[in-house]
Design a protein around this motif. Sequence first.
Motif, PDB file in Angstrom:
ATOM      1  N   MET A   1       0.833  -1.183   0.000  1.00  0.00           N
ATOM      2  CA  MET A   1       0.000   0.000   0.000  1.00  0.00           C
ATOM      3  C   MET A   1       0.879   1.247   0.000  1.00  0.00           C
ATOM      4  O   MET A   1       1.878   1.326   0.692  1.00  0.00           O
ATOM      5  CB  MET A   1      -0.928  -0.008   1.211  1.00  0.00           C
ATOM      6  CG  MET A   1      -1.812   1.216   1.287  1.00  0.00           C
ATOM      7  SD  MET A   1      -2.909   1.174   2.709  1.00  0.00           S
ATOM      8  CE  MET A   1      -4.434   0.882   1.863  1.00  0.00           C
ATOM      9  N   GLU A   2       0.489   2.209  -0.755  1.00  0.00           N
ATOM     10  CA  GLU A   2       1.233   3.451  -0.898  1.00  0.00           C
ATOM     11  C   GLU A   2       1.022   4.335   0.326  1.00  0.00           C
ATOM     12  O   GLU A   2      -0.064   4.409   0.882  1.00  0.00           O
ATOM     13  CB  GLU A   2       0.704   4.170  -2.146  1.00  0.00           C
ATOM     14  CG  GLU A   2       1.663   5.167  -2.718  1.00  0.00           C
ATOM     15  CD  GLU A   2       1.136   5.680  -4.045  1.00  0.00           C
ATOM     16  OE1 GLU A   2       0.902   6.899  -4.121  1.00  0.00           O
ATOM     17  OE2 GLU A   2       0.954   4.885  -4.965  1.00  0.00           O
ATOM     18  N   SER A   3       2.079   5.042   0.745  1.00  0.00           N
ATOM     19  CA  SER A   3       1.995   5.953   1.874  1.00  0.00           C
ATOM     20  C   SER A   3       1.266   7.219   1.457  1.00  0.00           C
ATOM     21  O   SER A   3       1.495   7.758   0.382  1.00  0.00           O
ATOM     22  CB  SER A   3       3.404   6.286   2.363  1.00  0.00           C
ATOM     23  OG  SER A   3       3.338   7.147   3.476  1.00  0.00           O
ATOM     24  N   GLY A   4       0.364   7.700   2.304  1.00  0.00           N
ATOM     25  CA  GLY A   4      -0.372   8.921   2.020  1.00  0.00           C
ATOM     26  C   GLY A   4       0.453  10.148   2.363  1.00  0.00           C
ATOM     27  O   GLY A   4       1.408  10.090   3.138  1.00  0.00           O
ATOM     28  N   GLU A  55     -15.865  -3.861  -4.826  1.00  0.00           N
ATOM     29  CA  GLU A  55     -17.029  -3.687  -5.701  1.00  0.00           C
ATOM     30  C   GLU A  55     -18.196  -2.996  -4.985  1.00  0.00           C
ATOM     31  O   GLU A  55     -19.157  -2.585  -5.623  1.00  0.00           O
ATOM     32  CB  GLU A  55     -17.488  -5.027  -6.292  1.00  0.00           C
ATOM     33  CG  GLU A  55     -18.026  -6.019  -5.282  1.00  0.00           C
ATOM     34  CD  GLU A  55     -16.999  -6.977  -4.708  1.00  0.00           C
ATOM     35  OE1 GLU A  55     -17.402  -7.930  -4.019  1.00  0.00           O
ATOM     36  OE2 GLU A  55     -15.786  -6.790  -4.944  1.00  0.00           O
ATOM     37  N   ASN A  56     -18.123  -2.840  -3.662  1.00  0.00           N
ATOM     38  CA  ASN A  56     -19.185  -2.165  -2.913  1.00  0.00           C
ATOM     39  C   ASN A  56     -19.039  -0.651  -2.911  1.00  0.00           C
ATOM     40  O   ASN A  56     -19.955   0.050  -2.509  1.00  0.00           O
ATOM     41  CB  ASN A  56     -19.224  -2.661  -1.467  1.00  0.00           C
ATOM     42  CG  ASN A  56     -19.714  -4.099  -1.371  1.00  0.00           C
ATOM     43  OD1 ASN A  56     -20.368  -4.594  -2.274  1.00  0.00           O
ATOM     44  ND2 ASN A  56     -19.378  -4.751  -0.286  1.00  0.00           N
ATOM     45  N   TYR A  57     -17.889  -0.130  -3.347  1.00  0.00           N
ATOM     46  CA  TYR A  57     -17.627   1.314  -3.299  1.00  0.00           C
ATOM     47  C   TYR A  57     -18.179   2.037  -4.516  1.00  0.00           C
ATOM     48  O   TYR A  57     -18.084   1.557  -5.639  1.00  0.00           O
ATOM     49  CB  TYR A  57     -16.110   1.581  -3.234  1.00  0.00           C
ATOM     50  CG  TYR A  57     -15.520   1.354  -1.876  1.00  0.00           C
ATOM     51  CD1 TYR A  57     -15.523   2.364  -0.926  1.00  0.00           C
ATOM     52  CD2 TYR A  57     -14.945   0.135  -1.538  1.00  0.00           C
ATOM     53  CE1 TYR A  57     -14.973   2.179   0.324  1.00  0.00           C
ATOM     54  CE2 TYR A  57     -14.396  -0.060  -0.285  1.00  0.00           C
ATOM     55  CZ  TYR A  57     -14.411   0.957   0.643  1.00  0.00           C
ATOM     56  OH  TYR A  57     -13.871   0.768   1.879  1.00  0.00           O
ATOM     57  N   PHE A  58     -18.743   3.207  -4.272  1.00  0.00           N
ATOM     58  CA  PHE A  58     -19.080   4.142  -5.344  1.00  0.00           C
ATOM     59  C   PHE A  58     -17.931   5.143  -5.499  1.00  0.00           C
ATOM     60  O   PHE A  58     -17.583   5.538  -6.601  1.00  0.00           O
ATOM     61  CB  PHE A  58     -20.390   4.883  -5.050  1.00  0.00           C
ATOM     62  CG  PHE A  58     -21.573   3.957  -5.001  1.00  0.00           C
ATOM     63  CD1 PHE A  58     -22.070   3.377  -6.155  1.00  0.00           C
ATOM     64  CD2 PHE A  58     -22.171   3.660  -3.794  1.00  0.00           C
ATOM     65  CE1 PHE A  58     -23.158   2.522  -6.109  1.00  0.00           C
ATOM     66  CE2 PHE A  58     -23.258   2.810  -3.736  1.00  0.00           C
ATOM     67  CZ  PHE A  58     -23.755   2.239  -4.895  1.00  0.00           C
ATOM     68  N   TYR A  59     -17.363   5.570  -4.368  1.00  0.00           N
ATOM     69  CA  TYR A  59     -16.183   6.435  -4.319  1.00  0.00           C
ATOM     70  C   TYR A  59     -15.259   5.879  -3.250  1.00  0.00           C
ATOM     71  O   TYR A  59     -15.729   5.390  -2.221  1.00  0.00           O
ATOM     72  CB  TYR A  59     -16.537   7.875  -3.916  1.00  0.00           C
ATOM     73  CG  TYR A  59     -17.396   8.598  -4.908  1.00  0.00           C
ATOM     74  CD1 TYR A  59     -16.817   9.279  -5.968  1.00  0.00           C
ATOM     75  CD2 TYR A  59     -18.770   8.611  -4.774  1.00  0.00           C
ATOM     76  CE1 TYR A  59     -17.612   9.950  -6.888  1.00  0.00           C
ATOM     77  CE2 TYR A  59     -19.563   9.271  -5.683  1.00  0.00           C
ATOM     78  CZ  TYR A  59     -18.976   9.944  -6.737  1.00  0.00           C
ATOM     79  OH  TYR A  59     -19.756  10.600  -7.642  1.00  0.00           O
ATOM     80  N   GLN A  60     -13.961   5.981  -3.482  1.00  0.00           N
ATOM     81  CA  GLN A  60     -13.002   5.546  -2.466  1.00  0.00           C
ATOM     82  C   GLN A  60     -11.833   6.529  -2.494  1.00  0.00           C
ATOM     83  O   GLN A  60     -10.858   6.345  -3.223  1.00  0.00           O
ATOM     84  CB  GLN A  60     -12.524   4.123  -2.744  1.00  0.00           C
ATOM     85  CG  GLN A  60     -11.713   3.560  -1.601  1.00  0.00           C
ATOM     86  CD  GLN A  60     -11.358   2.103  -1.815  1.00  0.00           C
ATOM     87  OE1 GLN A  60     -11.549   1.541  -2.884  1.00  0.00           O
ATOM     88  NE2 GLN A  60     -10.831   1.483  -0.782  1.00  0.00           N
ATOM     89  N   GLU A  61     -11.953   7.598  -1.699  1.00  0.00           N
ATOM     90  CA  GLU A  61     -10.968   8.674  -1.703  1.00  0.00           C
ATOM     91  C   GLU A  61     -10.190   8.790  -0.392  1.00  0.00           C
ATOM     92  O   GLU A  61      -9.151   9.432  -0.362  1.00  0.00           O
ATOM     93  CB  GLU A  61     -11.660  10.006  -2.001  1.00  0.00           C
ATOM     94  CG  GLU A  61     -12.313  10.027  -3.370  1.00  0.00           C
ATOM     95  CD  GLU A  61     -13.086  11.301  -3.637  1.00  0.00           C
ATOM     96  OE1 GLU A  61     -13.315  12.090  -2.695  1.00  0.00           O
ATOM     97  OE2 GLU A  61     -13.468  11.505  -4.798  1.00  0.00           O
TER      98      GLU A  61
END
Length: 99
Positions: A1-4, A55-61
């Motif tokens: 996973m990329e660091s934020g 697949e449950n996400y509409f947006y994932q920000e």
Amino acid sequence: MESGILTLDVFQKDNKIVVKSAIAGVGSKDLDISITKDAVLIKGARKEEEKEKGENYFYQELHWGEFSRKVILPEEINHDQAKATLKNGILTITMPKVK
């Protein structure tokens, strides 16, 4: 996973330099702040309580996991007198300038 990467405000007030960052969902025990005379490094982790399937996400920000940010300060500060507070998801680091 990329660091934020954290977003920051850095400004001066009186004889101090102030760094502010919105880090909602992170407790003080999940933060590591290192301050030198010319830089601030903020590292931490935001833990996801429950992960939904992709697949449950509409947006994932939102960023979950590790984050960090280093900022070079515009003036030398007295790092021994720096103070950090975390209130309502806002981290505020206040550092007196070297005169």
